[in-house]
Design a protein around this motif. Structure first.
Motif, PDB file in Angstrom:
ATOM      1  N   GLY A  94      41.214  45.549  33.203  1.00 58.32           N
ATOM      2  CA  GLY A  94      40.383  44.361  32.999  1.00 58.32           C
ATOM      3  C   GLY A  94      38.929  44.664  33.338  1.00 58.32           C
ATOM      4  O   GLY A  94      38.012  44.168  32.674  1.00 58.32           O
ATOM      5  N   THR A  95      38.739  45.471  34.352  1.00 54.67           N
ATOM      6  CA  THR A  95      37.373  45.858  34.736  1.00 54.67           C
ATOM      7  C   THR A  95      36.713  46.612  33.583  1.00 54.67           C
ATOM      8  O   THR A  95      35.570  46.326  33.202  1.00 54.67           O
ATOM      9  CB  THR A  95      37.414  46.775  35.991  1.00 54.67           C
TER      10      THR A  95
ATOM     11  N   LYS B 216      49.273  39.867  37.161  1.00 57.09           N
ATOM     12  CA  LYS B 216      48.879  38.847  36.183  1.00 57.09           C
ATOM     13  C   LYS B 216      50.120  38.248  35.519  1.00 57.09           C
ATOM     14  O   LYS B 216      51.206  38.819  35.579  1.00 57.09           O
ATOM     15  CB  LYS B 216      47.974  39.468  35.108  1.00 57.09           C
TER      16      LYS B 216
ATOM     17  N   ALA C 148      40.663  37.474  32.741  1.00 57.10           N
ATOM     18  CA  ALA C 148      41.610  38.375  33.424  1.00 57.10           C
ATOM     19  C   ALA C 148      42.803  37.623  34.013  1.00 57.10           C
ATOM     20  O   ALA C 148      43.922  38.119  34.000  1.00 57.10           O
ATOM     21  CB  ALA C 148      40.886  39.157  34.517  1.00 57.10           C
ATOM     22  N   GLN C 149      42.550  36.406  34.504  1.00 56.17           N
ATOM     23  CA  GLN C 149      43.625  35.650  35.167  1.00 56.17           C
ATOM     24  C   GLN C 149      44.228  34.584  34.244  1.00 56.17           C
ATOM     25  O   GLN C 149      45.021  33.775  34.702  1.00 56.17           O
ATOM     26  CB  GLN C 149      43.067  34.961  36.426  1.00 56.17           C
TER      27      GLN C 149
ATOM     28  N   ALA D 269      45.925  48.202  32.949  1.00 53.91           N
ATOM     29  CA  ALA D 269      45.744  48.024  31.508  1.00 53.91           C
ATOM     30  C   ALA D 269      44.894  46.781  31.268  1.00 53.91           C
ATOM     31  O   ALA D 269      44.821  45.899  32.132  1.00 53.91           O
ATOM     32  CB  ALA D 269      47.094  47.862  30.804  1.00 53.91           C
TER      33      ALA D 269
ATOM     34  N   THR E 143      33.840  41.166  38.211  1.00 52.53           N
ATOM     35  CA  THR E 143      33.044  40.340  37.300  1.00 52.53           C
ATOM     36  C   THR E 143      31.544  40.640  37.444  1.00 52.53           C
ATOM     37  O   THR E 143      30.824  40.724  36.450  1.00 52.53           O
ATOM     38  CB  THR E 143      33.291  38.838  37.585  1.00 52.53           C
TER      39      THR E 143
END
Ligand SMILES: Cc1ncc(COP(=O)(O)O)c(C=O)c1O
Length: 383
Positions: A60-61, A188, A160-161, A196, A90
């Motif tokens: 996600g980063t 998640k 992401a969440q 991933a 973020t």
């Protein structure tokens, strides 16, 4: 009783065979890098998110980082507006591309960026807004999109969440802005068995640019048009996610069911009337606008939060604080010159919020035990 925050063992047990067979298929194919499972997942996730294109990435980063690189927001002094109440990545990615994070406080109900405060943070150097769909519900996107249009800013949704979360008007997280970024970190709602991530977009040109950047900026092997990086999604992770995606809606329903069961259980105590506990709500303050929450986290506000957390731990109940220090007060952002008091809602949330177990396999008995212990904590506190 011992109740974890997330029970991955119980989560994976019923589908273990299916997952092992998907992994075995990749092992047999030997296509470990960008194999066909990656493009299958890209198609599935983009259509699940109501977006035209999906680009599978390493986390996600990296989804956020690659999105900023693709939008060419690199030049120093470029400002990007975001929330100080999010996971560190973020804001980290903004600095990593050479930009400057500009924080805007949150709405106290949804914990997402407050659109009413965005406009006064805009300067001639502002290039983009990163709203975060925190805990599993969308930020209040319509006013954010209107501001972005007026000032010609890109919008990077940090979803992401919140894979599968739906905004008030029915649009899916990730489909509303210029790009949407997702994480498949194991905790998640749709989690891989490693790192991933995924970017979704409706722009064909941006999608091609991101695909090129994902492989060191090369459209053809060894011919580098751009400076990119290795941001590829593992084939094995994609194969696992393709199996798990079929179950995602069922799991999300179960999370929502658990959330409403918490509501019922808390209503049978006096904790809500006394405001010792405030439950999460799928809406935004002072707007009357509600949305569809996917409950990646079930986050309450609690008086004497840290004592409550310690008490729950003593009684075998795991909980977590997301996040104890808002981003503007992180040591590594000292040079941004923010001070305590700059974002009162984020600071208050950091002091008061507590995530309780909400995973799909959580049982009624376990939820009873959790609420009963929260009740006994406040009874003891007031003695
Ligand atoms: C809001 C938010 N943004 C970004 C990320 C980064 O995702 P990853 O851990 O996959 O790099 C996370 C992960 O927890 C997150 O919660």
């Amino acid at each position: 009783m011992h109740i974890p925050l997330l029970d991955l063992e119980a989560h994976h047990a019923p589908i273990q065979k299916e997952i092992l067979s998907a992994i075995s298929h990749v092992v047999q194919s030997q296509k470990f890098i960008l194999g066909e499972e990656v493009s299958i997942l890209e198609n599935h996730i983009s259509s699940y998110c109501q977006a035209a294109y999906g680009i599978g990435v390493s986390s996600g980063t990296d989804a956020l980082l690659l999105a900023l690189m693709g939008l060419e927001i690199q030049a120093s002094q470029n400002e990007i507006i975001t929330t100080p109440y999010s996971f560190f990545a973020t804001a980290e990615v903004i600095v990593r591309v050479g930009g400057k994070p500009v924080f805007v406080d949150i709405d106290p109900i949804s914990y997402t960026i407050d659109p009413e405060k965005i406009e006064r943070a805009i300067t001639p150097r502002t290039k983009a807004i990163i709203p975060v769909h925190l805990y599993g519900q969308c930020a209040n996107m319509q006013p954010i999109l209107e501001i972005a249009k007026r000032y010609e800013l890109s919008v990077i949704e940090d979803g992401a969440q919140a894979l599968g979360a739906t905004y008030a008007d029915g649009r899916r997280a990730g489909s509303m802005g210029t790009v949407g970024c997702f994480s498949f970190f194991p905790s998640k709602n749709l989690g891989a068995m490693g790192d991933a991530g995924m970017i979704v977009t409706n722009s064909s040109s941006l999608s091609s640019q991101l695909r090129t950047l994902r492989v060191h900026g090369a459209e053809h092997k060894y011919y580098h048009r751009l400076m990119g990086g290795n941001f590829r999604l593992d084939t094995i992770q994609a194969a696992i996610l393709n199996v798990k995606l079929k179950y995602l809606d069922g799991w999300t329903k179960q999370r929502a069911h658990n959330a409403s069961r918490y509501e019922t259980l808390f209503k049978h105590t006096d904790l809500l009337e006394t405001s010792d506990v405030i439950l999460p709500a799928a809406m935004y303050a002072n707007t009357g606008v509600s949305n569809h929450h996917t409950y990646n986290q079930f986050v309450i506000r609690a008086q004497e939060r840290d004592k409550l957390r310690a008490y729950l731990q003593e009684h075998g109940i795991a909980s977590e604080v997301y996040y104890p220090i808002p981003l503007h007060l992180q040591e590594c952002f000292e040079n941004l010159m923010y001070r305590e008091g700059d974002f009162p809602e984020s600071e208050k949330a950091a002091r008061e919020t507590l995530a309780l177990p909400i995973y799909p396999e959580l049982t009624e008995k376990q939820q009873h035990y959790i609420v009963e212990n929260i009740r006994s904590f406040y009874i003891n506190l007031k003695r």
